[in-house]
Scaffold this active site. Structure first.
Site, mmCIF file in Angstrom:
data_model
loop_
_atom_site.group_PDB
_atom_site.id
_atom_site.type_symbol
_atom_site.label_atom_id
_atom_site.label_comp_id
_atom_site.label_asym_id
_atom_site.label_seq_id
_atom_site.Cartn_x
_atom_site.Cartn_y
_atom_site.Cartn_z
ATOM 1 N N HIS A 57 55.732 57.119 62.284
ATOM 2 C CA HIS A 57 55.386 55.847 62.915
ATOM 3 C C HIS A 57 54.022 56.054 63.564
ATOM 4 O O HIS A 57 53.709 57.172 64.002
ATOM 5 C CB HIS A 57 56.340 55.487 64.041
ATOM 6 C CG HIS A 57 57.789 55.395 63.662
ATOM 7 N ND1 HIS A 57 58.627 56.470 63.657
ATOM 8 C CD2 HIS A 57 58.540 54.332 63.316
ATOM 9 C CE1 HIS A 57 59.844 56.088 63.311
ATOM 10 N NE2 HIS A 57 59.819 54.791 63.086
ATOM 11 N N ASP A 60 54.275 58.047 66.724
ATOM 12 C CA ASP A 60 54.724 59.450 66.667
ATOM 13 C C ASP A 60 53.507 60.358 66.768
ATOM 14 O O ASP A 60 53.603 61.506 67.193
ATOM 15 C CB ASP A 60 55.421 59.772 65.332
ATOM 16 C CG ASP A 60 56.700 58.978 65.133
ATOM 17 O OD1 ASP A 60 57.266 58.504 66.122
ATOM 18 O OD2 ASP A 60 57.109 58.836 63.959
ATOM 19 N N MET A 91 54.581 58.453 53.329
ATOM 20 C CA MET A 91 55.070 57.184 53.886
ATOM 21 C C MET A 91 54.641 57.040 55.342
ATOM 22 O O MET A 91 54.587 58.017 56.084
ATOM 23 C CB MET A 91 56.595 57.160 53.779
ATOM 24 C CG MET A 91 57.287 55.957 54.376
ATOM 25 S SD MET A 91 57.626 56.075 56.151
ATOM 26 C CE MET A 91 59.366 56.493 56.156
ATOM 27 N N GLU A 184 63.964 48.424 55.170
ATOM 28 C CA GLU A 184 65.149 49.220 55.548
ATOM 29 C C GLU A 184 66.124 48.378 56.361
ATOM 30 O O GLU A 184 65.762 47.828 57.405
ATOM 31 C CB GLU A 184 64.693 50.435 56.362
ATOM 32 C CG GLU A 184 65.855 51.294 56.841
ATOM 33 C CD GLU A 184 65.382 52.538 57.579
ATOM 34 O OE1 GLU A 184 64.170 52.850 57.523
ATOM 35 O OE2 GLU A 184 66.227 53.184 58.220
ATOM 36 N N LYS A 186 69.772 47.701 58.530
ATOM 37 C CA LYS A 186 70.748 48.323 59.423
ATOM 38 C C LYS A 186 71.550 47.173 60.026
ATOM 39 O O LYS A 186 70.957 46.156 60.405
ATOM 40 C CB LYS A 186 69.999 49.122 60.507
ATOM 41 C CG LYS A 186 70.887 49.936 61.419
ATOM 42 C CD LYS A 186 70.025 50.811 62.334
ATOM 43 C CE LYS A 186 70.858 51.565 63.326
ATOM 44 N NZ LYS A 186 70.034 52.419 64.202
ATOM 45 N N GLU A 220 69.274 53.572 53.846
ATOM 46 C CA GLU A 220 69.642 54.780 54.605
ATOM 47 C C GLU A 220 71.155 54.987 54.525
ATOM 48 O O GLU A 220 71.931 54.053 54.775
ATOM 49 C CB GLU A 220 69.196 54.646 56.064
ATOM 50 C CG GLU A 220 69.674 55.821 56.909
ATOM 51 C CD GLU A 220 69.036 55.902 58.283
ATOM 52 O OE1 GLU A 220 67.820 55.685 58.388
ATOM 53 O OE2 GLU A 220 69.762 56.202 59.252
ATOM 54 N N HIS A 223 73.246 53.862 57.562
ATOM 55 C CA HIS A 223 73.201 52.423 57.877
ATOM 56 C C HIS A 223 74.162 51.634 57.007
ATOM 57 O O HIS A 223 74.815 50.695 57.477
ATOM 58 C CB HIS A 223 71.783 51.887 57.716
ATOM 59 C CG HIS A 223 70.818 52.492 58.701
ATOM 60 N ND1 HIS A 223 69.498 52.134 58.755
ATOM 61 C CD2 HIS A 223 70.995 53.425 59.667
ATOM 62 C CE1 HIS A 223 68.900 52.829 59.709
ATOM 63 N NE2 HIS A 223 69.792 53.622 60.269
ATOM 64 N N ASP A 248 66.198 57.001 52.779
ATOM 65 C CA ASP A 248 66.439 57.734 54.023
ATOM 66 C C ASP A 248 67.771 58.463 53.903
ATOM 67 O O ASP A 248 68.845 57.850 53.931
ATOM 68 C CB ASP A 248 66.475 56.774 55.224
ATOM 69 C CG ASP A 248 65.078 56.446 55.737
ATOM 70 O OD1 ASP A 248 64.090 56.860 55.096
ATOM 71 O OD2 ASP A 248 64.975 55.774 56.783
ATOM 72 N N ASP A 258 75.082 54.577 64.904
ATOM 73 C CA ASP A 258 74.217 55.294 63.963
ATOM 74 C C ASP A 258 74.070 56.745 64.397
ATOM 75 O O ASP A 258 73.625 57.023 65.509
ATOM 76 C CB ASP A 258 72.843 54.607 63.981
ATOM 77 C CG ASP A 258 71.922 55.133 62.894
ATOM 78 O OD1 ASP A 258 72.416 55.634 61.871
ATOM 79 O OD2 ASP A 258 70.695 55.015 63.074
ATOM 80 N N ASP A 260 72.773 59.542 62.249
ATOM 81 C CA ASP A 260 71.636 60.282 61.683
ATOM 82 C C ASP A 260 71.920 61.784 61.589
ATOM 83 O O ASP A 260 71.107 62.620 61.997
ATOM 84 C CB ASP A 260 70.360 60.041 62.519
ATOM 85 C CG ASP A 260 69.919 58.583 62.509
ATOM 86 O OD1 ASP A 260 70.070 57.923 61.463
ATOM 87 O OD2 ASP A 260 69.413 58.110 63.544
ATOM 88 N N ASP A 289 65.955 61.217 57.173
ATOM 89 C CA ASP A 289 65.847 60.485 58.443
ATOM 90 C C ASP A 289 67.075 60.841 59.268
ATOM 91 O O ASP A 289 68.029 60.077 59.363
ATOM 92 C CB ASP A 289 65.763 58.978 58.198
ATOM 93 C CG ASP A 289 65.466 58.246 59.493
ATOM 94 O OD1 ASP A 289 65.211 58.915 60.511
ATOM 95 O OD2 ASP A 289 65.486 57.005 59.501
HETATM 96 C C1 GCO Z 1 67.363 54.477 62.577
HETATM 97 C C2 GCO Z 1 66.261 54.099 61.654
HETATM 98 C C3 GCO Z 1 64.917 54.555 61.949
HETATM 99 C C4 GCO Z 1 63.913 54.103 60.895
HETATM 100 C C5 GCO Z 1 62.576 54.570 61.244
HETATM 101 C C6 GCO Z 1 61.548 54.101 60.233
HETATM 102 O O1 GCO Z 1 67.892 55.578 62.466
HETATM 103 O O2 GCO Z 1 67.771 53.655 63.347
HETATM 104 O O3 GCO Z 1 66.582 54.684 60.441
HETATM 105 O O4 GCO Z 1 64.933 55.915 62.012
HETATM 106 O O5 GCO Z 1 64.181 54.624 59.632
HETATM 107 O O6 GCO Z 1 62.288 54.096 62.496
HETATM 108 O O7 GCO Z 1 61.084 52.888 60.619
HETATM 109 MN MN MN Z 2 69.676 55.749 61.178
HETATM 110 MN MN MN Z 3 65.906 55.244 58.666
#
Ligand code: GCO
Ligand code: MN
Ligand code: MN
Length: 389
Positions: A57, A60, A91, A184, A186, A220, A223, A248, A258, A260, A289
């Site tokens: 991002h 970041d 990306m 993306e 979610k 993802e 998600h 992702d 979520d 991750d 991700d």
């Molecule tokens: C999450 C999202 C984020 C996005 C990332 C890219 O875990 O809620 O996946 O990680 O992928 O911010 O914009």
């Molecule tokens: Mn996520």
């Molecule tokens: Mn993501």
């Protein structure tokens, strides 16, 4: 077949977000458990582990309040680290969720000036991504949602979102950036409900954009699992539509918040079919991700990163074994063979074909009685995954 098959190499195109290995273990109930790691260190360590690149991002890398001079220095040092290690930035994306200004959305904020600010921030971030060589631009609308449906008509939110993406497609074309946009989905978190909650919803929305050809999806794992969906099926639909522009990879313990988690730490069978599909039909970056458990220190973070890549490569090796297994291939042939009689492909409609089909004699009882060896096939799959075959 030795352990070398599990050794990540740049040709595998494994990437991580700066925000993933850089995650400090904060959650809504607790503060950071480990210090931050600088982008330059992240690039160096990931490259030593065999990764292909990093994604980011805007914030970041460059703090939201950085001066132009600070931005230039940070970007220069970062590019140097990329050059030194041969790492790529395939990306880039915009942080449109952290700053309080986005408390009620970015592209879908009810305030037109917040919407303009979101566009301005995204264009600047696209400039940064292009400067670093990125060709994929991800849109994750974390704040594009609602808790109070009395406050906003979701149709307005969709229109504003479409307007923003149409504008940004033009911007990319005008600047010669050659970006492909990847949307993306979610279902929720941080909003009570996020608009366009699934990859399937995104695919429907993309068809309504001015430059639909430039826009695809970035599904993802976690998600879609939050919505109780089968990720393998989700990705198959995106591939079949020619819309898998990015992915992702992570993992998740069922439909809840979520998580991750490290890729391959939970959903082993589903991710096995996913990897098998990606290996046959997708050549873009394999982006993780995910982040390390908050109980880890920095060493644990590198353990986590290595684990994501290792699990992918193990599943890739299992896919090869599955595809070369004679008994499995014989079962698949038997399943697809139906009654054993030749059947012409359906092909295009004609009235004659329809009339013939209506008259065709099809024995329902005989069709029903054909056994399907799914128990055996699934057990062989499990045997392969458990490593006992
Ligand atoms: C999450 C999202 C984020 C996005 C990332 C890219 O875990 O809620 O996946 O990680 O992928 O911010 O914009
Ligand atoms: Mn996520
Ligand atoms: Mn993501």
């Amino acid at each position: 077949m030795g352990n070398d098959n599990y050794k990540p190499k740049p040709e595998h195109k494994f990437t991580f977000g700066l925000w993933t290995v850089g995650n400090r273990g904060r959650d809504p109930f607790g503060d950071a458990t480990r210090p931050s790691i600088s982008p330059v260190t992240i690039v160096k360590r990931l490259s030593e582990l065999g990764a292909y690149g990093v994604n980011l991002h805007d914030n970041d890398l460059v703090p939201i309040d950085a001066t132009a001079a600070e931005r230039d220095r940070i970007v220069r040092e970062f590019k140097q680290a990329l050059d030194d290690s041969g790492m790529k930035v395939p990306m880039a994306t915009t942080n449109l969720f952290y700053d309080p200004v986005f408390k009620d959305g970015a592209f879908t904020s009810s305030d037109p000036r917040v919407r303009l600010y979101a566009l301005q921030k995204t264009m600047r971030s696209m400039d940064l991504g292009a400067e670093l060589g990125a060709r994929i631009y991800v849109f994750w609308g974390g704040r594009e949602g609602a808790e109070v449906d009395a406050a906003k008509d979701p149709r307005d939110a969709l229109k504003w979102n479409r307007e923003a993406l149409n504008f940004l497609c033009e911007y990319s074309i005008d600047q010669g950036y050659d970006y492909r946009f990847a949307l993306e989905a979610k279902p929720n978190e941080p909003r009570g409900d996020i608009y366009l909650p699934t990859t399937g919803a995104m695919l429907g929305f993309i068809a309504t954009l001015d430059h639909a050809d430039m826009v695809g999806v970035n599904p993802e794992v976690g998600h879609e699992q939050m919505s109780g969906l089968n990720f393998y099926h989700v990705v198959a639909q995106a591939i079949e539509a020619g819309k898998l522009f990015h992915i992702d990879l992570n993992d998740q313990k069922g439909p809840r918040f979520d998580q991750d988690l490290r890729f391959g730490s939970e959903s082993i069978k589903n991710l096995f079919f996913l990897v098998r599909l990606l290996e046959s039909s997708y050549d873009g970056p394999r982006h993780f991700d995910a982040h390390s458990y908050r109980s880890e220190n920095e060493e644990g973070v590198w353990e986590f990163a290595a684990g994501c890549m290792r699990n992918y490569l193990i599943l890739k090796e299992k896919a090869r074994q599955f595809d070369e297994d004679k008994e499995i291939q014989a079962l698949l042939a038997e399943i697809r063979n139906g009654s054993g009689e030749e059947v012409e492909p359906l092909g295009a409609y004609s009235r004659e074909k329809a009339n013939n089909l209506k008259e065709l004699s099809l024995d329902r009882a005989a069709l029903t009685s054909k056994p399907l060896p799914y128990e055996r096939l699934d057990q062989l799959t499990v045997d392969i995954l458990f490593g006992v075959r």
